[in-house]
Design an enzyme around this catalytic site. Structure first.
Site, PDB file in Angstrom:
ATOM      1  N   HIS A   1       1.300  -0.287  10.636  1.00  0.00           N
ATOM      2  CA  HIS A   1       2.431   0.650  10.708  1.00  0.00           C
ATOM      3  C   HIS A   1       3.647  -0.003  11.373  1.00  0.00           C
ATOM      4  CE1 HIS A   1       0.834   4.939  10.001  1.00  0.00           C
ATOM      5  NE2 HIS A   1      -0.159   4.153   9.663  1.00  0.00           N
TER       6      HIS A   1
ATOM      7  N   ARG B   1      -2.306  14.506  18.520  1.00  0.00           N
ATOM      8  CA  ARG B   1      -1.659  14.324  17.221  1.00  0.00           C
ATOM      9  C   ARG B   1      -1.985  15.517  16.327  1.00  0.00           C
ATOM     10  NH1 ARG B   1      -2.456   9.409  12.769  1.00  0.00           N
ATOM     11  NH2 ARG B   1      -1.347  10.503  11.117  1.00  0.00           N
TER      12      ARG B   1
ATOM     13  N   LYS C   1       0.828   5.211   0.801  1.00  0.00           N
ATOM     14  CA  LYS C   1       0.108   6.365   1.342  1.00  0.00           C
ATOM     15  C   LYS C   1       0.399   7.555   0.430  1.00  0.00           C
ATOM     16  CE  LYS C   1      -1.990   6.806   4.333  1.00  0.00           C
ATOM     17  NZ  LYS C   1      -3.425   6.911   4.575  1.00  0.00           N
TER      18      LYS C   1
ATOM     19  N   ASN D   1      -3.297   2.753  12.251  1.00  0.00           N
ATOM     20  CA  ASN D   1      -2.515   3.955  12.597  1.00  0.00           C
ATOM     21  C   ASN D   1      -1.206   3.475  13.215  1.00  0.00           C
ATOM     22  OD1 ASN D   1      -5.555   5.332  13.509  1.00  0.00           O
ATOM     23  ND2 ASN D   1      -4.187   6.398  12.156  1.00  0.00           N
TER      24      ASN D   1
ATOM     25  N   LYS E   1       0.860  -1.194   0.000  1.00  0.00           N
ATOM     26  CA  LYS E   1       0.000   0.000   0.000  1.00  0.00           C
ATOM     27  C   LYS E   1       0.891   1.237   0.000  1.00  0.00           C
ATOM     28  CE  LYS E   1      -2.970   2.571   3.237  1.00  0.00           C
ATOM     29  NZ  LYS E   1      -4.192   2.477   4.041  1.00  0.00           N
TER      30      LYS E   1
ATOM     31  N   ASP F   1      -3.604   5.194  -1.432  1.00  0.00           N
ATOM     32  CA  ASP F   1      -4.533   5.854  -0.486  1.00  0.00           C
ATOM     33  C   ASP F   1      -4.157   7.323  -0.304  1.00  0.00           C
ATOM     34  OD1 ASP F   1      -6.114   6.702   1.588  1.00  0.00           O
ATOM     35  OD2 ASP F   1      -5.153   5.458   3.116  1.00  0.00           O
TER      36      ASP F   1
ATOM     37  N   HIS G   1      -7.557  -1.390   8.616  1.00  0.00           N
ATOM     38  CA  HIS G   1      -6.838  -0.114   8.680  1.00  0.00           C
ATOM     39  C   HIS G   1      -5.859  -0.105   9.853  1.00  0.00           C
ATOM     40  CE1 HIS G   1      -6.912   4.001  10.594  1.00  0.00           C
ATOM     41  NE2 HIS G   1      -6.560   4.359   9.376  1.00  0.00           N
TER      42      HIS G   1
END
Ligand SMILES: O=C([O-])C(=O)C[C@H](O)[C@@H](O)C(=O)[O-]
Ligand SMILES: [Mg+2]
Length: 420
Positions: A347, A400, A191, A320, A189, A219, A318
């Site tokens: 990640h 964040r 980003k 993070n 994938k 994405d 998904h």
């Protein structure tokens, strides 16, 4: 007979994060998480992990206080408690990467780590892995995808990390090669939403040339207009297994979906149960990226998988920035979800420190073996937890803020949605 919760410990931690670029800015030098420990009268403690932004942490504290005394097996009652405590208290994600957060979505986000910790306790008490509590594993190992980012070699003023810069197709291919060689990933994938779409399309073509057999995804986190999304989708016909969140909102995604050949996936326009009905009515997405951190934990994520099956939608996962407790929870959930047929996002390769004891979760051929020991199968490393908590206190990051950090580095940076 019941196993009452005697206390809950919430520990915010910070761990080093590289300078990863995305559609809203750049990752700060530390990612923040909250480690949740649910203690019970039987002397067993269960683990959960979630976000640590200030508002979320305050909501966690409110629910943590309210569940003391409840039975660790009474998850429906615990969910009702979370809903009551959080009534009228709707959060926002602060970084803009997970779309609109509704009040019911807020309850799901806050309840999730408590549910995971209670399932960990239940598994430990019963001597069974969490996947067994979800109906049993249908696979022994969970495939993950290589999650590529455009990135700087270092944070400004910081030491370069081991990955180097990736700011063009050659940099992205080099990053992919290192990640695939080290972890054995079988899907990739990218980003996007960082550079003009034609540069990101070139990066995808370069990845296809280097990895002819691996499924590819792109994405841009809704950085494109409907027109740009259609242009890119048509251009990448036969190259992408899915295109993730090219544009903003259910209606925009539906317009794109009508004119592109590949399925659209989302972790932005369908992020809570409230969004499912409009999305189905508009035929907006072909694949939902589940995430137990905001779909209300593992059991409610199983509910989402049933919804996807009912409406003929695909299901992916998904991620993070996260630590080992979250990876263990993702692995158990994926193991017990028959229709989760895509490699999951993670990640994981981007982090260099953790709060769990090393060696339990590891990647072989791009997959993580599902732990078969009781509960989640991971143990806290108390020294590491203390160190990462000190790091949280010292780093000063409380919410964040990829955009704010980018603006401190480049004051001319503008947040535009869509950008292209
Ligand atoms: O859309 C996605 O896959 C994400 O939002 C994942 C992460 O938040 C990623 O974009 C990030 O951390 O920059
Ligand atoms: Mg996404």
């Amino acid at each position: 007979m019941s196993t009452p919760i005697t206390g809950v410990t919430l520990t915010p931690v910070a761990f080093a994060d590289p300078a990863l670029l995305n559609a809203v800015g750049v990752h700060e030098p530390y990612a923040i998480r909250t480690i949740v420990e649910v203690h019970t009268a039987d002397g067993v403690t269960g683990l959960g992990e979630t976000y640590a932004d200030t508002g979320h942490l305050n909501r966690l504290r409110a629910v943590a206080d309210a569940i003391v005394g409840q039975d660790v097996f009474a998850l429906n009652a615990m969910f009702a408690t979370a809903r009551r405590v959080l009534s009228g208290n709707t959060g926002a994600d602060g970084h803009g990467l997970t779309g609109m957060i509704t009040s019911s979505g807020t309850v799901d986000r806050v309840y999730s780590p408590f549910e995971v910790a209670c399932l960990d306790v239940q598994g430990r008490l019963l001597g069974r892995p969490v996947s067994d509590l979800l109906g049993g594993a249908v696979r022994e190992a969970i495939p993950f995808s290589a999650y590529l980012f455009y990135k700087w070699a270092a944070h400004p003023g910081g030491e370069p990390d081991s990955w180097g810069a990736a700011l063009d197709p050659a940099g992205i291919v080099a990053q992919a090669r290192k990640m695939v060689d080290e972890y054995g990933f079988t899907a990739i994938k990218l980003k996007g939403g960082v550079f003009p779409p034609e540069e990101e399309v070139a990066a995808i073509h370069a990845l296809r040339a280097e990895f002819p057999d691996l499924p590819l995804r792109l994405d841009p986190n809704a950085a494109w207009t409907v027109e740009t999304s259609i242009k890119v989708g048509v251009e990448l016909d036969g190259v992408l297994e899915y295109l993730e969140d090219p544009t903003l909102g259910i209606e925009g995604m539906a317009q794109v979906a009508r004119d592109v050949p590949m399925p659209l996936a989302t972790n932005m326009c369908v992020v809570s149960f409230d969004h499912v009905k409009p999305s189905v009515l508009h035929d907006a997405v072909g694949v939902i990226l589940s995430d137990h951190h905001y779909w209300g934990g593992l059991r409610r994520s199983a509910l989402l998988s049933g919804i996807c099956e009912t409406f003929g939608m695909g299901l992916s996962m998904h991620s993070n920035s996260h630590l080992g407790i979250s990876l263990a929870a993702m692995v158990h959930l994926a193991a017990a979800t028959p229709n989760l047929t895509y490699a999951c996002d993670t990640h994981w390769p981007w982090k260099s420190e953790d709060v769990v004891e090393p060696g339990i979760l590891s990647f072989v051929d791009g997959s993580v073996r599902v732990p078969t020991t009781p509960g989640l199968g991971v143990e806290l490393d108390r020294d590491a937890l203390a160190r990462l908590h000190e790091q949280y206190l010292a780093c000063g990051i409380r919410d964040r803020d990829d955009t704010g950090y980018m603006r401190r580095i480049d004051p001319s940076y503008e947040l535009r949605k869509p950008r292209w």
